[in-house]
Design an enzyme around this catalytic site. Structure first.
Site, mmCIF file in Angstrom:
data_model
loop_
_atom_site.group_PDB
_atom_site.id
_atom_site.type_symbol
_atom_site.label_atom_id
_atom_site.label_comp_id
_atom_site.label_asym_id
_atom_site.label_seq_id
_atom_site.Cartn_x
_atom_site.Cartn_y
_atom_site.Cartn_z
ATOM 1 N N SER A 100 0.870 -1.244 0.064
ATOM 2 C CA SER A 100 -0.048 0.016 0.038
ATOM 3 C C SER A 100 0.840 1.299 -0.178
ATOM 4 O O SER A 100 1.560 1.453 -0.790
ATOM 5 C CB SER A 100 -0.972 0.090 1.216
ATOM 6 N N ASP A 246 -0.873 1.834 -3.864
ATOM 7 C CA ASP A 246 -1.558 0.789 -4.613
ATOM 8 C C ASP A 246 -3.092 1.517 -5.061
ATOM 9 O O ASP A 246 -3.939 0.774 -5.613
ATOM 10 C CB ASP A 246 -1.916 -0.308 -3.842
#
Length: 460
Positions: A100, A246
């Site tokens: 992420s 992401d």
């Protein structure tokens, strides 16, 4: 050998390859296969240096366990969620290889069942952790699974986003600065730009690069938005957009270069959803401004407070039939996207609001900011439980509302002194060894006073 520390509340995450390597990834895949019994899984990945090797190890682990794999390759997390949602149960499970917004040295896995509900704390992560970290052997299946490649996911995803946004056919000349942070959003933006005739998307760091050479891909950290602000002001942009690594989080700055807080964006998007869909439930995380629940009620919606974190929110959205949910950390969840994030839809939704209102973005969002919020403040504390217990004892008698939904949240409304209303939330981070403090008051002076009091207590 895998260590338990990489198994977080929402996902698996750690330094790669130091804590998560190919052997660990293969072990995790075989453990998932053993515990979840999937027949077919979908696997995607981000652009980090270790993601390709981890993806290959995952696939090999699943195949050796007799599980078939649909491979979607490089993608954003919203694209990955879309792949599961549109398949309508054809996949039993999905794994996204990503860390992420974390720096390039990290990597990990987001694991999602076929109903787009993540495996997290209380929903399977503990069992996965304990088995994966044990020494129990996992035998190969008699027959290996098969692999299929999906190369058309991007086109289907972009088409869905544009169809759901329903922008006008005629778009005015307008510039928007967009910072992909060298993350995965860089592969989606060119497709969207080609469909927005008249709208100029100014490119900042669209080349995916897992070393993040320009800045950390984390719009929650305002220092990462400096170049975006400069571009907005220099080129007279209507607003600026920044995505995380992401692309499941998205932040915005207005035409003045001012950062719009995540909770105020929640209020803004909730207003749009309720105006289009009619009355319904909207979730907001418990760190959010009082402004959010007020705006939701004014539009006939039902505001419901939620815990922090996508694994909790997606489940609560489904259970409540919620139309929308937003977090202070700039995750925005839409019912039309299977209760998952779509940062691209959020970006185009903001464009749609701007086109309709026909006024600067600063004049649209500022009236929704009715209180003074501290923003999230982090503290490194050795004994978190003791600190929280001491604070609850210190403030308990004066509080009119106390919640343990996620950490400790207390509200204060002194009788006959509405100008002194305030609240705070203190909670342990689900991803780092930190205590996180958020608080809000009616004035800057009151907010600063309470912030200083609580900061001293936390660090004492």
């Amino acid at each position: 050998m895998l260590t338990t520390s990489i198994f977080k509340s929402y996902d698996i995450r750690g330094r790669a390859p130091e804590e998560i390597d190919v052997a660990g990834a293969r072990r995790i895949a075989k453990t998932i296969a053993y515990l979840e019994h999937p027949a077919r899984v979908v696997i995607g990945r981000d652009m980090r240096a270790t993601s390709s090797d981890l993806e290959e190890a995952l696939i090999d682990g699943f195949l050796s366990a007799g599980v078939s794999v649909a491979r979607i390759g490089l993608c954003t997390t919203p694209m990955f969620n879309f792949a599961i949602g549109e398949a309508e149960g054809a996949y039993d499970l999905g794994v996204m290889v990503t860390a992420s917004h974390n720096p390039g040295a990290y990597n990990g896995f987001k694991i999602t069942r076929k109903d787009n509900l993540p495996i997290g704390q209380g929903s399977g992560m503990e069992e996965l952790r304990d088995f994966a970290c044990s020494e129990q052997a996992l035998l190969d299946a008699p027959e290996r699974g098969s692999v299929a490649q999906d190369d058309l996911l991007m086109e289907r995803y972009v088409e869905r986003v544009l169809r759901n946004t329903a922008l006008p056919d005629e778009l005015p000349l307008m510039s928007i600065a967009v910072d992909a942070g060298n993350g995965m959003e860089g592969i989606v933006l060119p497709r969207i730009r080609s469909r927005l005739r008249g709208i100029s998307l100014l490119e900042l760091f669209w080349d995916p690069d897992g070393s993040f050479p320009n800045h950390e891909a984390n719009p929650l950290k305002t220092e990462t938005l400096d170049e975006l602000k400069k571009t907005v002001l220099r080129d007279g942009c209507a607003f600026g957009v920044a995505f995380d690594g992401d692309a499941d989080r998205v932040g915005f700055v207005d035409e003045k270069g001012d950062v719009i807080p995540g909770d105020i964006l929640t209020a803004l998007f909730a207003k749009e959803v309720l105006q289009e869909r009619g009355a319904g439930t909207v979730l907001y995380d418990l760190r959010s401004s009082w402004s959010v629940q007020e705006v939701i009620r004014e539009l006939g919606g039902v505001p419901v407070m939620s815990r922090v974190g996508h694994a909790h929110i997606k489940r609560q959205m489904r259970d409540a039939g919620a139309l929308f949910a937003g977090e202070l950390s700039m995750h925005f969840y839409f019912q039309d996207f299977w209760n998952c994030e779509s940062s691209d839809f959020a970006m185009l939704c903001l464009l749609k609001i701007l086109l309709r209102e026909q006024k600067p973005l600063s004049e649209i969002w500022r009236p929704l900011q009715r209180y003074v919020h501290s923003g999230e403040i982090n503290f490194s504390v050795h004994d978190q439980r003791r600190v929280m217990a001491d604070i609850e004892e210190r403030y308990g008698e004066a509080a009119v509302d106390v919640s343990h939904l996620d950490g400790l949240r207390m509200e204060f409304r002194p009788f006959g002194q509405p100008e002194e209303d305030w609240w705070f939330n203190i909670r342990a981070s689900n991803t780092e060894p930190l205590l996180r403090l958020n608080l809000e008051a009616r004035t800057v002076k009151a907010m600063e006073r309470h912030k200083e009091e609580l900061s001293l207590l936390i660090q004492s």
